[in-house]
Design a protein around this motif. Structure first.
Motif, short mmCIF file in Angstrom:
data_model
loop_
_atom_site.label_atom_id
_atom_site.label_comp_id
_atom_site.label_asym_id
_atom_site.label_seq_id
_atom_site.Cartn_x
_atom_site.Cartn_y
_atom_site.Cartn_z
N LEU A 117 0.92 -1.09 0.13
CA LEU A 117 0.06 -0.01 -0.05
C LEU A 117 0.89 1.31 -0.11
O LEU A 117 1.99 1.25 0.37
CB LEU A 117 -1.04 -0.04 1.31
CG LEU A 117 -1.96 -1.23 1.44
CD1 LEU A 117 -2.72 -0.93 2.71
CD2 LEU A 117 -2.91 -1.03 0.42
N GLU A 119 1.56 4.87 1.53
CA GLU A 119 1.58 5.47 2.90
C GLU A 119 0.24 5.96 3.46
O GLU A 119 -0.35 5.63 4.45
CB GLU A 119 2.51 6.34 3.19
CG GLU A 119 2.70 6.75 4.99
CD GLU A 119 3.62 5.65 5.53
OE1 GLU A 119 3.33 5.78 6.85
OE2 GLU A 119 3.63 4.50 4.99
N ALA A 122 -2.42 2.96 3.69
CA ALA A 122 -2.06 2.09 5.04
C ALA A 122 -2.74 3.00 6.30
O ALA A 122 -3.08 2.52 7.42
CB ALA A 122 -0.59 1.82 5.21
N THR A 149 4.54 -0.51 2.83
CA THR A 149 4.30 0.69 2.16
C THR A 149 5.54 1.19 1.34
O THR A 149 6.67 0.67 1.64
CB THR A 149 3.88 1.76 3.12
OG1 THR A 149 5.01 2.19 3.78
CG2 THR A 149 2.88 1.04 4.13
N ASP A 150 5.15 1.96 0.47
CA ASP A 150 6.38 2.79 -0.31
C ASP A 150 7.54 3.43 0.62
O ASP A 150 8.65 3.54 0.37
CB ASP A 150 5.92 3.85 -1.37
CG ASP A 150 4.85 4.88 -0.76
OD1 ASP A 150 4.22 4.48 0.36
OD2 ASP A 150 4.66 5.81 -0.90
#
Length: 243
Positions: A117, A119, A122, A149-150
């Motif tokens: 996901l 950020e 999330a 997350t990224d």
């Protein structure tokens, strides 16, 4: 990166404005079962293809997924992984809910379901609740669940190591290299990559060979610090001769 295996497995482009979604538009993890959709007339192509040693040629829908593929390929705890996952149906809050993990990882000690996901997604309240619920539901099925997350990947200290190993995984190694490593192991402990380097001759070519051995899984190293002579060795697979 936040830890999701005993060794915490491993460049993304800046996200475009269209990906900075409002909370109400973020992808939800837990959904109600949907009616089957008609097959699309055109197959949607992945953004990128990554030549993984553990997953084959694997597609990524977002550019930053490639960062995770580097890390999974370099993590010795990870045996294999796939994006060809199936939808899981759970009973939650008295109703049926579905979830399809983005990646399923086979580790030495079990299975791990991953959702990838942004950020912003999330931290969406629905997903924060969904993450907690999914951890419990997957645990009941004998699996672990983790959201990546990224932001996790951008903060990973292991990523440079993973990319270095990726560049060395296909370098030619002398046919006698594995046996030279086995002989070095037989002579005494090899606690660091520097010790292996010296045992193999201490030359620049020997260091490249050391990186190649790590990249191919003959040597398992602690990738929490930059690769160098002080990098700690976790184990040497099969005393240097991998079956």
């Amino acid at each position: 990166m936040r830890k999701f295996s005993p060794l915490a497995p491993f460049g993304a482009t800046p996200e475009l404005g269209i990906f900075k979604l409002q909370a109400t538009r973020c992808r939800k993890l837990l959904r109600s079962p949907q009616k089957p959709k008609k097959a699309p007339t055109k197959e949607r192509k992945p953004v990128l293809l990554f030549p993984s040693m553990k997953a084959g040629l694997i597609g990524a829908r977002r550019y930053w997924y490639i960062e995770l593929f580097y890390l999974l390929d370099a993590d010795p705890v990870v045996v294999s992984y796939t994006t060809e996952t199936t939808q899981m149906v759970f009973e939650s809050d008295g109703a049926a809910r579905t979830h399809r993990p983005d990646i399923v990882v086979e580790e030495r000690s079990g299975r791990l379901a991953l959702s990838l996901l942004l950020e912003a997604e999330a931290t969406n309240p629905d997903n924060v609740h969904g993450i907690a619920v999914l951890k419990e539901l997957y645990a009941e099925r004998g699996m672990r669940f983790q959201v990546i997350t990224d932001a996790d990947l951008k903060g990973s200290s292991r990523l440079n190591n993973a990319k270095t190993l990726f560049r060395h995984r296909d370098i030619p190694l002398p046919s006698t290299m594995n046996f030279a490593l086995a002989a070095a192991v037989a002579r005494g402990p090899l606690p660091t990559l520097g010790a292996v380097h010296q045992a193999l001759g201490g030359t620049n070519e020997a260091w490249i060979a050391v990186l190649g051995l790590v990249a191919r899984g003959f040597i398992e190293a602690d990738l929490g610090i930059p690769l160098g002579s002080s990098t700690r060795i976790i184990r040497i697979v099969g005393d240097g001769v991998r079956s």
